[in-house]
Design a protein around this motif. Structure first.
Motif, PDB file in Angstrom:
ATOM      1  N   ASN A 186      60.461  64.325  31.847  1.00  0.00           N
ATOM      2  CA  ASN A 186      60.437  64.306  33.305  1.00  0.00           C
ATOM      3  C   ASN A 186      59.966  62.956  33.836  1.00  0.00           C
ATOM      4  N   GLN A 187      58.965  62.377  33.171  1.00  0.00           N
ATOM      5  CA  GLN A 187      58.485  61.056  33.585  1.00  0.00           C
ATOM      6  C   GLN A 187      59.569  60.004  33.398  1.00  0.00           C
ATOM      7  N   LEU A 188      60.294  60.092  32.293  1.00  0.00           N
ATOM      8  CA  LEU A 188      61.365  59.131  32.048  1.00  0.00           C
ATOM      9  C   LEU A 188      62.506  59.280  33.054  1.00  0.00           C
ATOM     10  N   VAL A 189      62.808  60.512  33.422  1.00  0.00           N
ATOM     11  CA  VAL A 189      63.844  60.740  34.440  1.00  0.00           C
ATOM     12  C   VAL A 189      63.415  60.120  35.767  1.00  0.00           C
ATOM     13  N   GLU A 190      62.147  60.305  36.130  1.00  0.00           N
ATOM     14  CA  GLU A 190      61.644  59.718  37.375  1.00  0.00           C
ATOM     15  C   GLU A 190      61.717  58.194  37.334  1.00  0.00           C
TER      16      GLU A 190
ATOM     17  N   GLN B  16      56.563  70.881  22.596  1.00  0.00           N
ATOM     18  CA  GLN B  16      57.680  71.031  23.537  1.00  0.00           C
ATOM     19  C   GLN B  16      57.217  70.731  24.962  1.00  0.00           C
ATOM     20  N   THR B  17      56.045  71.237  25.323  1.00  0.00           N
ATOM     21  CA  THR B  17      55.505  70.979  26.659  1.00  0.00           C
ATOM     22  C   THR B  17      55.300  69.489  26.879  1.00  0.00           C
ATOM     23  N   ASN B  18      54.732  68.815  25.880  1.00  0.00           N
ATOM     24  CA  ASN B  18      54.511  67.373  25.994  1.00  0.00           C
ATOM     25  C   ASN B  18      55.823  66.612  26.094  1.00  0.00           C
ATOM     26  N   LEU B  19      56.804  67.007  25.301  1.00  0.00           N
ATOM     27  CA  LEU B  19      58.097  66.333  25.343  1.00  0.00           C
ATOM     28  C   LEU B  19      58.809  66.545  26.680  1.00  0.00           C
ATOM     29  N   MET B  20      58.690  67.734  27.229  1.00  0.00           N
ATOM     30  CA  MET B  20      59.309  67.994  28.534  1.00  0.00           C
ATOM     31  C   MET B  20      58.633  67.156  29.621  1.00  0.00           C
TER      32      MET B  20
END
Length: 68
Positions: free
Chosen positions: A42-46, A34-38
């Motif tokens: 976040n990187q994809l949103v940026e 879950q931590t890795n996916l979040m």
């Protein structure tokens, strides 16, 4: 309680301990995932925001060139 009942209880307790250990490891694995996916999200949103900004800037440049 006779010896047979005590052995059955001991076996059951051992099985439960193993199940708890397995579930704790599975829980840790899921939390790490879950931590890795979040982080990935976040990187994809940026990246999406950066792309949006660039596209908007290009559109503005094209409009400015069109108005010249």
């Amino acid at each position: 309680m006779d010896e047979l009942d005590l052995k059955k209880l001991e076996t059951r307790v051992d099985d439960l301990i193993k199940a708890v250990d397995r579930l704790q490891q599975e829980n840790k694995t899921l939390r790490d995932s879950q931590t890795n996916l979040m982080s990935e999200r976040n990187q994809l949103v940026e990246k999406t925001e950066l792309a949006r900004s660039r596209v908007e800037a290009m559109i503005e440049k094209l409009k400015a060139m069109e108005n010249e």
